[in-house]
Motif scaffolding. Structure first.
Motif, PDB file in Angstrom:
ATOM      1  N   ALA A 140      26.216  -0.375  -8.455  1.00 29.95           N
ATOM      2  CA  ALA A 140      26.802   0.260  -9.454  1.00 29.95           C
ATOM      3  C   ALA A 140      28.927   0.369  -8.548  1.00 29.95           C
ATOM      4  CB  ALA A 140      26.659   1.525  -9.777  1.00 29.95           C
TER       5      ALA A 140
ATOM      6  N   SER B 177      32.266  -0.595 -10.061  1.00 28.55           N
ATOM      7  CA  SER B 177      32.853  -0.008 -11.038  1.00 28.55           C
ATOM      8  C   SER B 177      34.304  -0.525 -10.034  1.00 28.55           C
ATOM      9  CB  SER B 177      32.481   1.389 -10.506  1.00 28.55           C
ATOM     10  OG  SER B 177      32.837   1.247  -9.454  1.00 28.55           O
TER      11      SER B 177
ATOM     12  N   ARG C 110      29.634  -3.249 -18.773  1.00 31.93           N
ATOM     13  CA  ARG C 110      30.505  -1.427 -18.774  1.00 31.93           C
ATOM     14  C   ARG C 110      28.147  -1.445 -18.936  1.00 31.93           C
ATOM     15  NH1 ARG C 110      34.896   0.644 -19.185  1.00 31.93           N
ATOM     16  NH2 ARG C 110      37.091  -0.742 -19.724  1.00 31.93           N
ATOM     17  N   ARG C 111      27.797  -2.069 -19.574  1.00 29.16           N
ATOM     18  CA  ARG C 111      26.446  -1.664 -20.137  1.00 29.16           C
ATOM     19  C   ARG C 111      25.656  -2.105 -18.820  1.00 29.16           C
ATOM     20  NH1 ARG C 111      26.526  -5.585 -25.906  1.00 29.16           N
ATOM     21  NH2 ARG C 111      27.351  -3.152 -27.023  1.00 29.16           N
TER      22      ARG C 111
ATOM     23  N   TYR D 129      26.634  -1.425 -15.550  1.00 30.27           N
ATOM     24  CA  TYR D 129      27.035  -0.103 -14.923  1.00 30.27           C
ATOM     25  C   TYR D 129      26.105   0.932 -15.274  1.00 30.27           C
ATOM     26  CZ  TYR D 129      29.738   3.513 -13.047  1.00 30.27           C
ATOM     27  OH  TYR D 129      29.184   4.978 -12.780  1.00 30.27           O
ATOM     28  N   ALA D 130      26.285   1.037 -17.030  1.00 29.99           N
ATOM     29  CA  ALA D 130      25.463   2.156 -16.839  1.00 29.99           C
ATOM     30  C   ALA D 130      23.421   2.176 -16.234  1.00 29.99           C
ATOM     31  CB  ALA D 130      25.328   2.576 -18.564  1.00 29.99           C
TER      32      ALA D 130
ATOM     33  N   ILE E 286      21.612   4.886 -14.825  1.00 32.54           N
ATOM     34  CA  ILE E 286      20.519   5.831 -15.036  1.00 32.54           C
ATOM     35  C   ILE E 286      19.527   5.533 -14.441  1.00 32.54           C
ATOM     36  CG2 ILE E 286      19.262   6.093 -17.007  1.00 32.54           C
ATOM     37  CD1 ILE E 286      22.058   7.620 -16.322  1.00 32.54           C
TER      38      ILE E 286
ATOM     39  N   ALA F 149      25.225  11.490 -15.388  1.00 30.68           N
ATOM     40  CA  ALA F 149      26.195  11.220 -17.376  1.00 30.68           C
ATOM     41  C   ALA F 149      27.449  11.360 -17.908  1.00 30.68           C
ATOM     42  CB  ALA F 149      24.970  12.287 -18.103  1.00 30.68           C
TER      43      ALA F 149
ATOM     44  N   VAL G 222      28.236   7.866 -16.535  1.00 30.18           N
ATOM     45  CA  VAL G 222      28.100   6.455 -17.515  1.00 30.18           C
ATOM     46  C   VAL G 222      29.190   6.961 -19.059  1.00 30.18           C
ATOM     47  CG1 VAL G 222      26.164   6.355 -18.936  1.00 30.18           C
ATOM     48  CG2 VAL G 222      25.855   6.148 -16.859  1.00 30.18           C
ATOM     49  N   ARG G 223      29.166   7.966 -19.301  1.00 30.43           N
ATOM     50  CA  ARG G 223      29.994   8.478 -20.380  1.00 30.43           C
ATOM     51  C   ARG G 223      31.373   8.092 -20.255  1.00 30.43           C
ATOM     52  NH1 ARG G 223      32.824  14.093 -21.107  1.00 30.43           N
ATOM     53  NH2 ARG G 223      33.941  13.380 -19.264  1.00 30.43           N
TER      54      ARG G 223
ATOM     55  N   LEU H 181      31.330   4.002 -20.880  1.00 26.86           N
ATOM     56  CA  LEU H 181      31.056   3.877 -21.378  1.00 26.86           C
ATOM     57  C   LEU H 181      31.800   3.830 -22.759  1.00 26.86           C
ATOM     58  CD1 LEU H 181      27.213   3.960 -22.384  1.00 26.86           C
ATOM     59  CD2 LEU H 181      28.459   1.638 -21.187  1.00 26.86           C
TER      60      LEU H 181
ATOM     61  N   THR I  88      30.958   7.397  -7.979  1.00 29.21           N
ATOM     62  CA  THR I  88      30.016   6.160  -8.119  1.00 29.21           C
ATOM     63  C   THR I  88      29.756   6.400  -6.409  1.00 29.21           C
ATOM     64  OG1 THR I  88      30.998   5.852  -9.775  1.00 29.21           O
ATOM     65  CG2 THR I  88      29.086   4.886  -8.649  1.00 29.21           C
TER      66      THR I  88
END
Length: 294
Positions: free
Chosen positions: A185, A189, A216-217, A219-220, A224, A251, A254-255, A258, A273
């Protein structure tokens, strides 16, 4: 001649959690299994830190001579900015690899796990050829695979092996996978931020191949997934649920990603990160140690 401050920036200290974290997790697992070996843990830490700084200088050198870093949003690159000559940065990288090699040989001699010499050689080769050589694998979308392998299973389980005897156990495997994902991650980034410049320079990172939205997905998912692993592990050993304390900042990251963070905002995401990786690893190490004692 680059100033000491510029050399520190070129070492990219924001990436150092990728070196510290696997050693923390591996040491916590060893403690949970009844082994306390601070000297070997410090040697493993020296190996990891020297390798990470070495790969950062190696990337600076290789990208710099190719012109990949001529236009850059992120931290200072020594060759690209002409703060240092390519030869100086190359020699700094090689010096770090020598330090890592000597510390690794000492650690191997203490643990008598001689086969790890080959693993160490593979780590140094992987660090150099990430962006070095005629066909760098980092330019072919394989950087994340290498980061997962070397900073996850290799670094975490290698730390365990050099400190204890016997099987790994579930906490070691979960820690290795989780650290590997969060280290990925950190790289994702960084490469997400660099998609525009890498595309122009012909650097086909995984982020360039996937495109902005799917990166971006990715990374999320990488952020998680380790917490889901912790939740499953906590069903068998409740101290491993300590890692969920780091879920709120995860969280938020991720927000932000995304939600479209870019440019300088992604520089901050990269640093945060790395801190998330460090927090998850510290809590995992504590959970593994306490769980083993209980």
């Amino acid at each position: 001649m680059a100033t000491p401050s510029q050399w520190v920036q070129g070492a990219r200290p924001r990436t150092l959690p990728t070196a510290v974290s696997p050693v923390l997790v591996g040491t916590g697992v060893a403690i949970g299994n009844g082994t306390v070996a601070p000297g070997r843990a410090l040697l493993a830490l020296l190996v990891a830190v020297a390798l990470v700084i070495g790969v950062n200088f190696a990337n600076d050198y290789s990208d710099g001579i190719r012109g990949t870093d001529d236009e850059r949003v992120g931290p200072l690159r020594l060759v690209g900015s002409k703060a240092a000559t390519p030869a100086q940065v190359r020699n700094a990288a090689l010096g770090c690899f020598v330090v890592a090699g000597l510390a690794g040989l000492t650690l191997v001699s203490l643990s008598r796990q001689w086969w790890l010499i080959a693993v160490g050689a593979a780590c140094i080769a992987g660090a150099w050829f990430y962006t070095g050589g005629r066909r760098p694998y980092g330019y072919a979308g394989l950087g994340e695979v290498a980061v997962f392998v070397f900073f996850g299973p290799v670094a975490v389980l290698g730390t365990v092996i050099t400190q204890q005897e016997g099987p790994f156990g579930a906490p070691a495997v979960i820690g290795a996978v989780g650290v590997g994902m969060l280290a990925c991650a950190v790289l994702v980034s960084n490469n997400l931020r660099d998609i525009p410049t890498d595309t122009v320079a012909g650097k086909r990172t995984l982020a360039v191949l996937l495109g902005d939205t799917d990166t971006r997905r990715l990374y999320a998912g990488l952020v998680i997934a380790p917490f889901l692993l912790s939740l499953l592990a906590g069903l068998r050993s409740w101290p491993l649920l300590l890692t969920l304390l780091a879920l709120p900042p995860a969280a938020l990251l991720v927000r932000d990603v995304l939600g479209g963070a870019d440019g300088r905002a992604l520089v901050r995401v990269l640093g945060r990160t790395g801190l998330l990786l460090l927090a998850w690893s510290l809590l995992t190490a504590a959970g593994a140690a306490v769980g083993g004692i209980l």
